[in-house]
Design an enzyme around this catalytic site. Structure first.
Site, mmCIF file in Angstrom:
data_model
loop_
_atom_site.group_PDB
_atom_site.id
_atom_site.type_symbol
_atom_site.label_atom_id
_atom_site.label_comp_id
_atom_site.label_asym_id
_atom_site.label_seq_id
_atom_site.Cartn_x
_atom_site.Cartn_y
_atom_site.Cartn_z
ATOM 1 N N HIS A 124 0.868 -1.240 0.046
ATOM 2 C CA HIS A 124 0.079 -0.170 -0.093
ATOM 3 C C HIS A 124 0.934 1.251 0.061
ATOM 4 C CE1 HIS A 124 -3.233 2.863 1.071
ATOM 5 N NE2 HIS A 124 -4.040 1.966 0.627
ATOM 6 N N ASP A 172 -7.992 -5.266 -0.351
ATOM 7 C CA ASP A 172 -8.392 -6.063 -1.454
ATOM 8 C C ASP A 172 -8.044 -7.466 -1.121
ATOM 9 O OD1 ASP A 172 -7.413 -3.430 -3.638
ATOM 10 O OD2 ASP A 172 -9.632 -4.158 -3.010
HETATM 11 C C1 SDX Z 1 -6.150 0.041 -3.061
HETATM 12 O O1 SDX Z 1 -4.280 4.447 -2.026
HETATM 13 C C2 SDX Z 1 -5.328 3.935 -1.544
HETATM 14 O O2 SDX Z 1 -5.655 4.287 -0.327
HETATM 15 C C3 SDX Z 1 -5.806 2.765 -2.395
HETATM 16 C C4 SDX Z 1 -6.874 1.827 -1.547
HETATM 17 C C5 SDX Z 1 -8.199 2.664 -1.282
HETATM 18 O O3 SDX Z 1 -8.901 2.267 -0.180
HETATM 19 O O4 SDX Z 1 -8.283 3.463 -2.265
HETATM 20 O O5 SDX Z 1 -6.355 1.392 -0.425
HETATM 21 C C6 SDX Z 1 -7.050 0.722 -2.318
HETATM 22 O O6 SDX Z 1 -5.873 0.224 -4.215
HETATM 23 C C7 SDX Z 1 -5.151 -0.958 -2.250
HETATM 24 C C8 SDX Z 1 -4.047 -1.324 -3.349
HETATM 25 C C9 SDX Z 1 -4.664 -2.539 -4.266
HETATM 26 N N1 SDX Z 1 -3.404 -2.979 -5.040
HETATM 27 C C10 SDX Z 1 -2.971 -4.023 -5.001
HETATM 28 O O7 SDX Z 1 -2.842 -4.842 -4.107
HETATM 29 C C11 SDX Z 1 -1.865 -4.199 -6.188
HETATM 30 C C12 SDX Z 1 -0.441 -4.983 -5.534
HETATM 31 N N2 SDX Z 1 0.271 -3.809 -4.842
HETATM 32 C C13 SDX Z 1 1.035 -2.889 -5.585
HETATM 33 O O8 SDX Z 1 0.875 -2.734 -6.838
HETATM 34 C C14 SDX Z 1 1.590 -1.844 -4.635
HETATM 35 O O9 SDX Z 1 1.693 -2.174 -3.433
HETATM 36 C C15 SDX Z 1 0.646 -0.359 -4.466
HETATM 37 C C16 SDX Z 1 0.109 -0.063 -5.856
HETATM 38 C C17 SDX Z 1 -0.519 -0.875 -3.735
HETATM 39 C C18 SDX Z 1 1.446 0.771 -4.045
HETATM 40 O O10 SDX Z 1 2.496 0.850 -4.763
HETATM 41 P P1 SDX Z 1 3.721 1.869 -4.490
HETATM 42 O O11 SDX Z 1 3.233 2.676 -3.309
HETATM 43 O O12 SDX Z 1 3.843 2.796 -5.902
HETATM 44 O O13 SDX Z 1 4.828 0.946 -4.120
HETATM 45 P P2 SDX Z 1 5.860 0.479 -5.073
HETATM 46 O O14 SDX Z 1 5.220 -0.184 -6.426
HETATM 47 O O15 SDX Z 1 7.081 1.352 -5.526
HETATM 48 O O16 SDX Z 1 6.396 -0.851 -4.379
HETATM 49 C C19 SDX Z 1 7.751 -0.601 -3.430
HETATM 50 C C20 SDX Z 1 8.359 -1.830 -3.644
HETATM 51 C C21 SDX Z 1 8.926 -2.145 -5.142
HETATM 52 O O17 SDX Z 1 10.048 -2.978 -4.848
HETATM 53 P P3 SDX Z 1 11.345 -2.293 -5.485
HETATM 54 O O18 SDX Z 1 11.471 -1.579 -6.251
HETATM 55 O O19 SDX Z 1 11.814 -1.503 -3.764
HETATM 56 O O20 SDX Z 1 12.318 -3.470 -5.196
HETATM 57 O O21 SDX Z 1 7.739 -2.994 -3.107
HETATM 58 C C22 SDX Z 1 7.421 -3.862 -4.311
HETATM 59 C C23 SDX Z 1 7.713 -3.113 -5.439
HETATM 60 O O22 SDX Z 1 8.113 -3.974 -6.482
HETATM 61 N N3 SDX Z 1 6.102 -4.211 -4.304
HETATM 62 C C24 SDX Z 1 5.573 -5.546 -4.342
HETATM 63 C C25 SDX Z 1 4.234 -5.448 -4.260
HETATM 64 N N4 SDX Z 1 4.024 -3.953 -3.879
HETATM 65 C C26 SDX Z 1 4.941 -3.479 -3.905
HETATM 66 N N5 SDX Z 1 6.255 -6.621 -4.654
HETATM 67 C C27 SDX Z 1 5.453 -7.770 -4.728
HETATM 68 N N6 SDX Z 1 3.988 -7.725 -4.669
HETATM 69 C C28 SDX Z 1 3.432 -6.537 -4.217
HETATM 70 N N7 SDX Z 1 2.044 -6.540 -4.113
#
Ligand code: SDX
Length: 392
Positions: free
Chosen positions: A271, A328
């Site tokens: 998140h 989710d």
């Molecule tokens: C919602 O914003 C809100 O409040 C949203 C929400 C709401 O109520 O409106 O809470 C609802 O959208 C919840 C999130 C649902 N999405 C997912 O479950 C999709 C999977 N999650 C990710 O794609 C990610 O965690 C996000 C999109 C939720 C957040 O992305 P960020 O903050 O941009 O973080 P990032 O992509 O920069 O990740 C940081 C690191 C990365 O690794 P490095 O580059 O540091 O090596 O963490 C890793 C990412 O690769 N990472 C994951 C991961 N999520 C982040 N690795 C594996 N699995 C994951 N799910």
């Protein structure tokens, strides 16, 4: 470029506005609507009470609630001509695309009178809250080849939605209170979440003075993305894949750790703000156990989800990046137990988030926010002469 621009991709460190609606603390895992904890509201309030709280700032008195709820009950019918738009969609159209289009179309069916100075915002708020659930059920019924159901004025908000979703002319449908209560909790947990992607979209579109239906329609489109609300559908599909692949969660944890090469993410994890357990995920995880046992549903993906959570929370890749289950991760398991199909999960998120989008849009307008117009850092070509095509 005059002045200087600070680049903040994804607005990770940018405050876009001041807001009095929702407070969340990502480190502590705290979420409050207008100062009330999400735990309290999910346990004690009705979804429409929470909608009123978010939109108007206070929990309604009995009289205020009666007026609000009665207005909604009396506006659940949708202009029949909207069915002509709906009938033009292919049967397998994704319900989120249909919902976004039809909510936008509401601006044509319920326009403000040209040049009217009267503030009709409250009427449009009632229409959106009342009619979106009705519209949402159309895709589900048509996908099954079943006749559409009309709303009924003698049913409360959630039973009305369930009746439109699941009743058939050939038999009586009785709303199961366990299902209605589970949906009440889920809708409350999704109702607002400060400046998330879809809410920021609603605010940005509304900041140009676009009407509320167009603004909400844009929010629905943003929510559809698999990184945002669309994740609840992706989670179930991921869990089904793991089940079909023998249930070996460590293999998927490893795939996610090598995201750079595998391109695989654990949907429902991570998140932007919560660097602790998402408080909503905590409530939903507990509710999943309760609801499935009350309904006598034994869904093997629940155990797979718990196994995946356990494996990830003990793996340094996730721990070091503070990746915890988000809202989710478990919600789809409950939706499925309630009989809601996977392609309707994000629609359920939109129905829940609607009062939050409305509240944020209303606050943006009341605060007279300027039109949103970010800047950029230009990295393109420097000035060059035009070359006629015969010379290219
Ligand atoms: C919602 O914003 C809100 O409040 C949203 C929400 C709401 O109520 O409106 O809470 C609802 O959208 C919840 C999130 C649902 N999405 C997912 O479950 C999709 C999977 N999650 C990710 O794609 C990610 O965690 C996000 C999109 C939720 C957040 O992305 P960020 O903050 O941009 O973080 P990032 O992509 O920069 O990740 C940081 C690191 C990365 O690794 P490095 O580059 O540091 O090596 O963490 C890793 C990412 O690769 N990472 C994951 C991961 N999520 C982040 N690795 C594996 N699995 C994951 N799910």
């Amino acid at each position: 470029q005059t002045g200087y621009v600070t680049l903040d991709r994804g607005y990770k460190n940018t405050g876009a506005t001041k807001s009095a609606i929702t407070f969340l603390d990502g480190e502590q895992g705290i979420l409050q609507y207008r100062g009330y904890s999400i735990e309290d509201l999910a346990a004690k309030a009705s979804f429409l009470e929470v909608a009123y709280l978010l939109i108007y700032g206070e929990l309604p008195t009995q009289e205020q609630f009666a007026t609000f709820e009665t207005s909604i009950r009396r506006h659940t019918l949708v202009n029949e001509d909207m069915r002509k738009i709906f009938d033009g969609f292919p049967v397998n159209a994704h319900p989120m695309g249909v919902l976004s289009s039809l909510v936008s179309a509401m601006s044509a069916f319920y326009p403000d009178l040209e040049g009217s100075k009267e503030d009709t915002t409250d009427q449009h708020i009632i229409r959106l809250l009342a009619k979106m659930p009705t519209i949402a059920t159309w895709s589900y019924k048509r996908g099954l080849g079943h006749p559409m159901n009309y709303p009924k004025n003698n049913l409360d908000y959630i039973p009305n939605f369930l009746n439109m979703m699941f009743s058939l002319p050939v038999e009586d449908y009785k709303v199961d209170p366990v299902v209605a209560e589970a949906l009440n909790v889920l809708l409350i947990l999704h109702a607002d979440h400060e400046q998330n992607c879809s809410t920021s979209t609603v605010r940005l579109v509304g900041s140009s003075q676009a009407n509320i239906y167009s603004s909400i329609s844009a929010g629905i489109s943003a929510l559809w993305g698999p990184l945002h609300g669309g994740a609840n559908q992706e989670v179930i599909e991921m869990l089904e894949d793991i089940k079909a692949d023998g249930g070996d969660v460590s293999k998927y944890v490893d795939m996610a750790k090598n995201a750079k090469t595998t391109g695989f993410r654990l949907f429902g994890f991570g998140h932007r703000v919560y660097k602790n357990f998402d408080p909503r995920a905590r409530i939903i995880k507990k509710a999943a156990d309760d609801v499935l046992s009350k309904l006598g549903v034994n869904d093997p993906v629940l155990e797979i989800a718990k196994g995946l959570e356990e494996a990830a929370l003990h793996d340094d890749y996730f721990v070091s990046r503070k990746l915890y289950p988000n809202v989710d991760f478990y919600s789809g398991i409950i939706y499925r137990a309630l009989g809601i199909p996977t392609n309707m999960f994000t629609v359920m998120f939109a129905i829940g988030r609607l009062p939050g989008w409305i509240a944020q849009w209303k606050e943006m307008r009341e605060q007279k926010e300027p039109i949103g117009r970010p800047r950029q850092i230009y990295t393109g070509a420097t000035l060059r002469e035009f070359v006629p095509i015969e010379k290219r």
